[in-house]
Design an enzyme around this catalytic site. Sequence first.
Site, mmCIF file in Angstrom:
data_model
loop_
_atom_site.group_PDB
_atom_site.id
_atom_site.type_symbol
_atom_site.label_atom_id
_atom_site.label_comp_id
_atom_site.label_asym_id
_atom_site.label_seq_id
_atom_site.Cartn_x
_atom_site.Cartn_y
_atom_site.Cartn_z
ATOM 1 N N LYS A 13 2.676 -16.668 11.164
ATOM 2 C CA LYS A 13 1.700 -17.756 11.144
ATOM 3 C C LYS A 13 2.899 -18.591 12.423
ATOM 4 O O LYS A 13 1.772 -18.516 12.862
ATOM 5 C CB LYS A 13 2.691 -18.833 10.086
ATOM 6 C CG LYS A 13 2.209 -18.635 8.487
ATOM 7 C CD LYS A 13 2.756 -20.025 7.667
ATOM 8 C CE LYS A 13 4.271 -19.758 7.839
ATOM 9 N NZ LYS A 13 4.864 -18.770 6.833
ATOM 10 N N ARG A 88 3.134 -27.792 2.660
ATOM 11 C CA ARG A 88 3.767 -26.471 1.621
ATOM 12 C C ARG A 88 3.747 -27.126 0.198
ATOM 13 O O ARG A 88 3.910 -26.234 -0.848
ATOM 14 C CB ARG A 88 5.151 -26.562 1.896
ATOM 15 C CG ARG A 88 5.373 -25.079 2.921
ATOM 16 C CD ARG A 88 6.440 -25.242 3.952
ATOM 17 N NE ARG A 88 7.392 -23.872 3.928
ATOM 18 C CZ ARG A 88 7.347 -23.537 4.493
ATOM 19 N NH1 ARG A 88 6.725 -23.716 5.806
ATOM 20 N NH2 ARG A 88 8.171 -22.606 5.082
ATOM 21 N N ARG A 127 13.641 -10.184 12.693
ATOM 22 C CA ARG A 127 13.323 -11.069 13.170
ATOM 23 C C ARG A 127 14.298 -11.723 14.364
ATOM 24 O O ARG A 127 15.371 -11.637 13.718
ATOM 25 C CB ARG A 127 12.616 -11.928 12.831
ATOM 26 C CG ARG A 127 11.913 -13.413 13.581
ATOM 27 C CD ARG A 127 11.575 -14.082 13.129
ATOM 28 N NE ARG A 127 11.952 -14.663 11.607
ATOM 29 C CZ ARG A 127 11.186 -15.145 10.937
ATOM 30 N NH1 ARG A 127 9.490 -15.887 10.752
ATOM 31 N NH2 ARG A 127 11.715 -16.037 9.372
ATOM 32 N N ARG A 161 18.177 -16.256 12.633
ATOM 33 C CA ARG A 161 17.664 -17.462 11.664
ATOM 34 C C ARG A 161 18.549 -17.133 10.672
ATOM 35 O O ARG A 161 18.511 -16.236 10.306
ATOM 36 C CB ARG A 161 16.449 -17.674 10.664
ATOM 37 C CG ARG A 161 15.506 -18.662 12.204
ATOM 38 C CD ARG A 161 14.261 -18.810 12.005
ATOM 39 N NE ARG A 161 13.914 -18.886 10.870
ATOM 40 C CZ ARG A 161 12.789 -18.820 10.181
ATOM 41 N NH1 ARG A 161 11.361 -19.294 10.531
ATOM 42 N NH2 ARG A 161 12.161 -19.194 9.074
ATOM 43 N N ARG A 172 12.715 -18.363 -0.923
ATOM 44 C CA ARG A 172 11.925 -19.159 -0.088
ATOM 45 C C ARG A 172 10.279 -18.440 -0.026
ATOM 46 O O ARG A 172 9.679 -19.131 -0.450
ATOM 47 C CB ARG A 172 11.806 -18.506 1.208
ATOM 48 C CG ARG A 172 12.641 -19.731 2.148
ATOM 49 C CD ARG A 172 13.224 -18.826 3.442
ATOM 50 N NE ARG A 172 12.647 -18.361 4.500
ATOM 51 C CZ ARG A 172 12.603 -17.418 5.619
ATOM 52 N NH1 ARG A 172 13.418 -17.099 5.901
ATOM 53 N NH2 ARG A 172 11.681 -18.086 6.406
HETATM 54 P P1 AP5 Z 1 6.986 -14.904 11.891
HETATM 55 O O1 AP5 Z 1 4.977 -15.112 12.617
HETATM 56 O O2 AP5 Z 1 7.492 -15.277 12.698
HETATM 57 O O3 AP5 Z 1 6.009 -14.869 10.369
HETATM 58 P P2 AP5 Z 1 6.526 -17.042 9.535
HETATM 59 O O4 AP5 Z 1 5.347 -16.615 9.059
HETATM 60 O O5 AP5 Z 1 5.689 -18.094 10.657
HETATM 61 O O6 AP5 Z 1 7.678 -17.184 9.454
HETATM 62 P P3 AP5 Z 1 8.869 -18.276 9.112
HETATM 63 O O7 AP5 Z 1 9.647 -17.507 8.483
HETATM 64 O O8 AP5 Z 1 8.868 -18.388 10.115
HETATM 65 O O9 AP5 Z 1 7.637 -18.863 7.861
HETATM 66 P P4 AP5 Z 1 8.836 -19.732 6.722
HETATM 67 O O10 AP5 Z 1 7.385 -20.451 6.233
HETATM 68 O O11 AP5 Z 1 9.382 -19.037 5.768
HETATM 69 O O12 AP5 Z 1 9.497 -20.812 7.381
HETATM 70 P P5 AP5 Z 1 9.466 -22.075 8.221
HETATM 71 O O13 AP5 Z 1 10.187 -22.271 9.938
HETATM 72 O O14 AP5 Z 1 8.191 -23.146 7.526
HETATM 73 O O15 AP5 Z 1 6.957 -13.075 11.407
HETATM 74 C C1 AP5 Z 1 7.777 -12.668 11.072
HETATM 75 C C2 AP5 Z 1 8.559 -11.312 11.422
HETATM 76 O O16 AP5 Z 1 7.695 -10.647 11.816
HETATM 77 C C3 AP5 Z 1 7.741 -11.605 12.984
HETATM 78 O O17 AP5 Z 1 9.298 -10.568 13.921
HETATM 79 C C4 AP5 Z 1 7.130 -10.711 14.248
HETATM 80 O O18 AP5 Z 1 7.290 -10.177 15.261
HETATM 81 C C5 AP5 Z 1 6.306 -10.157 12.600
HETATM 82 N N1 AP5 Z 1 4.735 -10.393 12.799
HETATM 83 C C6 AP5 Z 1 3.829 -11.038 12.823
HETATM 84 N N2 AP5 Z 1 3.413 -10.660 12.331
HETATM 85 C C7 AP5 Z 1 3.028 -8.797 12.028
HETATM 86 C C8 AP5 Z 1 1.835 -8.429 12.156
HETATM 87 N N3 AP5 Z 1 0.806 -8.340 12.141
HETATM 88 N N4 AP5 Z 1 2.232 -6.700 12.085
HETATM 89 C C9 AP5 Z 1 3.820 -6.254 11.993
HETATM 90 N N5 AP5 Z 1 5.402 -7.433 12.470
HETATM 91 C C10 AP5 Z 1 4.344 -8.670 12.414
HETATM 92 O O19 AP5 Z 1 10.635 -22.899 7.494
HETATM 93 C C11 AP5 Z 1 11.979 -22.622 7.233
HETATM 94 C C12 AP5 Z 1 12.078 -23.539 6.351
HETATM 95 O O20 AP5 Z 1 12.213 -24.775 6.598
HETATM 96 C C13 AP5 Z 1 11.641 -24.125 5.316
HETATM 97 O O21 AP5 Z 1 12.511 -22.565 4.308
HETATM 98 C C14 AP5 Z 1 12.317 -25.280 4.508
HETATM 99 O O22 AP5 Z 1 13.542 -25.225 4.626
HETATM 100 C C15 AP5 Z 1 11.465 -25.555 5.624
HETATM 101 N N6 AP5 Z 1 10.489 -25.981 5.931
HETATM 102 C C16 AP5 Z 1 9.879 -26.493 7.067
HETATM 103 N N7 AP5 Z 1 8.929 -26.803 6.883
HETATM 104 C C17 AP5 Z 1 8.691 -27.525 5.589
HETATM 105 C C18 AP5 Z 1 7.744 -28.221 4.710
HETATM 106 N N8 AP5 Z 1 6.481 -28.060 4.871
HETATM 107 N N9 AP5 Z 1 8.033 -28.858 3.133
HETATM 108 C C19 AP5 Z 1 9.745 -28.507 3.267
HETATM 109 N N10 AP5 Z 1 10.505 -27.835 3.839
HETATM 110 C C20 AP5 Z 1 10.038 -27.245 4.764
#
Ligand code: AP5
Length: 215
Positions: A13, A88, A127, A161, A172
């Site tokens: 994402k 979410r 990552r 992270r 997660r």
């Molecule tokens: P990346 O693009 O970083 O993936 P992502 O989907 O953004 O993953 P996240 O881990 O950031 O998502 P998340 O939803 O768990 O975390 P968030 O920060 O929102 O890609 C991942 C890796 O793969 C990278 O190294 C990239 O280079 C590689 N990659 C990407 N695409 C690729 C491809 N096509 N092929 C190969 N490699 C690839 O949330 C973190 C925490 O915050 C949550 O656990 C929660 O506690 C809290 N939180 C955040 N939002 C909310 C909400 N709305 N409600 C409640 N709690 C929340």
Amino acid sequence: MNIILLGPPGAGKGTQAQFLVEDRNMVQLSTGDMLRSAVKEGTPVGLKAKAVMDAGQLVSDEIVSALIGDALDKLDTDTGVIFDGYPRTAAQAESLDELLATRNRSLQHVIELDVDVDALIERITGRFTCANCGEGYHDTFKTPAKDGVCDKCDGTEFKRRPDDNAETVRKRMEEYRGKTAPILPIYDKRNIVTRVDGMADMASVRAEVAKVLDS
Ligand code: AP5
């Protein structure tokens, strides 16, 4: 145009949101990034969120929806927004409808990044980001052109992270399956969901997402 990027942790994402920022001058609103900044700055929200995030659980709906509302208030109505990691839960989806309607915005697309959950552990644990500018990298899939030097800002410090370890990632994933995946039917009913193969390489996913937005 306002769109949601939906998918489990590590689906790509954030990566695709960054491409859209570069390609279309849209603004990325990532609740994960906002919460990590709040934790870093030690704000009241950050103090509440830290332990919850470290445990891989979801922060309260009220907190994240308030963050999104505040961020939207800082933008012109015609600036396109990518919601990354929000909504979410069903309650967040409801809040988003309200937040958009009261700001004369509407939702055009929900893009679901369809991924093989087993492969995500490798993506997440590999990552890392530049400590200076935040540019994202991966041990295997996206390494800096020059080893140890950020492509964007020449920074030489990188960070990982705290919630990117296998145990927290499993939690997660569970949260995604139990609380986030069930909101898809809300948008399916509106005929605005497109599933994109998130297992393809980053450039192919970028091209597929572009096709959806141009359709
Ligand atoms: P990346 O693009 O970083 O993936 P992502 O989907 O953004 O993953 P996240 O881990 O950031 O998502 P998340 O939803 O768990 O975390 P968030 O920060 O929102 O890609 C991942 C890796 O793969 C990278 O190294 C990239 O280079 C590689 N990659 C990407 N695409 C690729 C491809 N096509 N092929 C190969 N490699 C690839 O949330 C973190 C925490 O915050 C949550 O656990 C929660 O506690 C809290 N939180 C955040 N939002 C909310 C909400 N709305 N409600 C409640 N709690 C929340």
